[in-house]
Motif scaffolding. Structure first.
Motif, PDB file in Angstrom:
ATOM      1  N   SER A   3       2.145   5.159 -12.141  1.00 27.07           N
ATOM      2  CA  SER A   3       2.034   5.765 -10.817  1.00 27.07           C
ATOM      3  C   SER A   3       1.485   7.188 -10.861  1.00 27.07           C
ATOM      4  CB  SER A   3       3.391   5.742 -10.108  1.00 27.07           C
ATOM      5  OG  SER A   3       4.361   6.396 -10.893  1.00 27.07           O
ATOM      6  N   CYS A  48       0.842  -1.196   0.000  1.00 18.40           N
ATOM      7  CA  CYS A  48       0.000   0.000   0.000  1.00 18.40           C
ATOM      8  C   CYS A  48       0.876   1.244   0.000  1.00 18.40           C
ATOM      9  CB  CYS A  48      -0.913  -0.007   1.222  1.00 18.40           C
ATOM     10  SG  CYS A  48      -1.987   1.450   1.322  1.00 18.40           S
ATOM     11  N   MET A  49       0.617   2.124  -0.960  1.00 19.31           N
ATOM     12  CA  MET A  49       1.427   3.333  -1.104  1.00 19.31           C
ATOM     13  C   MET A  49       1.053   4.413  -0.106  1.00 19.31           C
ATOM     14  SD  MET A  49       1.684   3.434  -5.248  1.00 19.31           S
ATOM     15  CE  MET A  49       2.528   2.127  -6.147  1.00 19.31           C
ATOM     16  N   LYS A  50       0.030   4.134   0.725  1.00 23.52           N
ATOM     17  CA  LYS A  50      -0.359   5.076   1.779  1.00 23.52           C
ATOM     18  C   LYS A  50       0.159   4.643   3.152  1.00 23.52           C
ATOM     19  CE  LYS A  50      -2.956   8.151   1.190  1.00 23.52           C
ATOM     20  NZ  LYS A  50      -2.703   9.567   0.849  1.00 23.52           N
ATOM     21  N   TYR A  93      -2.361   5.729 -10.935  1.00 22.74           N
ATOM     22  CA  TYR A  93      -2.785   4.667 -10.023  1.00 22.74           C
ATOM     23  C   TYR A  93      -1.880   4.574  -8.795  1.00 22.74           C
ATOM     24  CZ  TYR A  93      -5.675   2.831 -13.836  1.00 22.74           C
ATOM     25  OH  TYR A  93      -6.611   2.687 -14.829  1.00 22.74           O
ATOM     26  N   GLU A  94      -2.463   4.078  -7.711  1.00 25.77           N
ATOM     27  CA  GLU A  94      -1.720   3.675  -6.526  1.00 25.77           C
ATOM     28  C   GLU A  94      -2.213   2.313  -6.086  1.00 25.77           C
ATOM     29  OE1 GLU A  94      -0.418   7.568  -3.857  1.00 25.77           O
ATOM     30  OE2 GLU A  94      -2.153   6.381  -3.251  1.00 25.77           O
ATOM     31  N   ARG A 139      -3.261   0.104  -3.085  1.00 25.29           N
ATOM     32  CA  ARG A 139      -3.732   0.419  -1.733  1.00 25.29           C
ATOM     33  C   ARG A 139      -4.328  -0.808  -1.049  1.00 25.29           C
ATOM     34  NH1 ARG A 139      -6.426   6.460  -1.270  1.00 25.29           N
ATOM     35  NH2 ARG A 139      -4.738   7.611  -2.297  1.00 25.29           N
ATOM     36  N   SER A 176      -6.367  -1.390  -6.819  1.00 19.77           N
ATOM     37  CA  SER A 176      -5.741  -0.393  -7.694  1.00 19.77           C
ATOM     38  C   SER A 176      -6.549   0.893  -7.589  1.00 19.77           C
ATOM     39  CB  SER A 176      -5.716  -0.888  -9.147  1.00 19.77           C
ATOM     40  OG  SER A 176      -5.023  -2.117  -9.241  1.00 19.77           O
TER      41      SER A 176
END
Length: 199
Positions: free
Chosen positions: A177, A152-154, A180-181, A183, A162
């Motif tokens: 990127s 997860c990019m958060k 999209y991230e 998560r 996605s």
């Protein structure tokens, strides 16, 4: 679903099967496809790789992972075009399967019934968190299913969604990127709730 083979590959005497590699954006799906293809090539198997012609993010022809690893592929406009290329082949690999029409299920089944190893890679869910056809059908007819997770990019937890910054309703929006991230469920739900409130 029984699909009778329409072509004969006399050099293939073993049992065919379907392998599905699925997951969210940035989960390493294409990297895994390239790894499996490389192993088949080392074993001196005849391999053909296909990708949808609309996917030109990194290259018009090559299948390229986010890590910039690449293999040469044959871009096709629809699933049934694959039949034109597989008369002398042991392994068929298909990247970004979610961009193909639903005929891909029949094509993969027929190839496997004809003794080929079929490796299919794609997103299992779209940006709305809904099953992304034809992946669910492919997963149901496959002998092997591998579900990969991103980070997860958060928050850094395992991610299977996605998340897309673009709130348009179009299911297919090519991007990386910048669009999209990956998560986890919690961060994905929070992001979708914020998008809904902004609307």
């Amino acid at each position: 679903m029984f699909v009778e083979p329409r072509f004969n590959n006399p050099s293939t005497t073993h049992t065919g099967w379907i392998e599905v590699v699925c997951g969210s954006m940035f989960s390493g799906k294409t990297e895994e496809l390239i790894r499996r293809v490389t192993r088949a090539l080392i074993a001196k198997q005849r391999v053909l790789i296909f990708k949808p012609s609309i996917d030109v993010r990194y290259d018009d022809k090559d299948v390229v992972s986010h890590n910039k690893n690449a293999v040469t592929s044959v871009p096709v406009n629809n699933a049934k075009e694959i039949y034109d290329h597989v008369s002398e082949c042991d392994v068929v690999a298909i990247d970004e399967a979610q961009f193909f029409d639903n005929d891909l299920v029949e094509v993969c089944t027929e190839l496997a019934n004809n003794g080929l190893r079929v490796i299919v890679c794609g997103l299992d869910m779209d940006f709305m968190g809904q099953p992304f056809e034809p992946m669910p059908q492919l997963m149901s007819v496959a002998e092997f299913v591998t579900k990969l997770h991103a980070v997860c990019m958060k928050c850094g937890e395992p991610a299977q969604f996605s998340y897309r910054f673009d709130a348009s309703g179009e299911q297919v929006v090519l991007g990386e990127s910048d669009v999209y991230e990956a998560r986890c469920r919690k961060c994905y739900c929070e992001g979708m709730k914020t998008q809904k409130e902004v609307k």
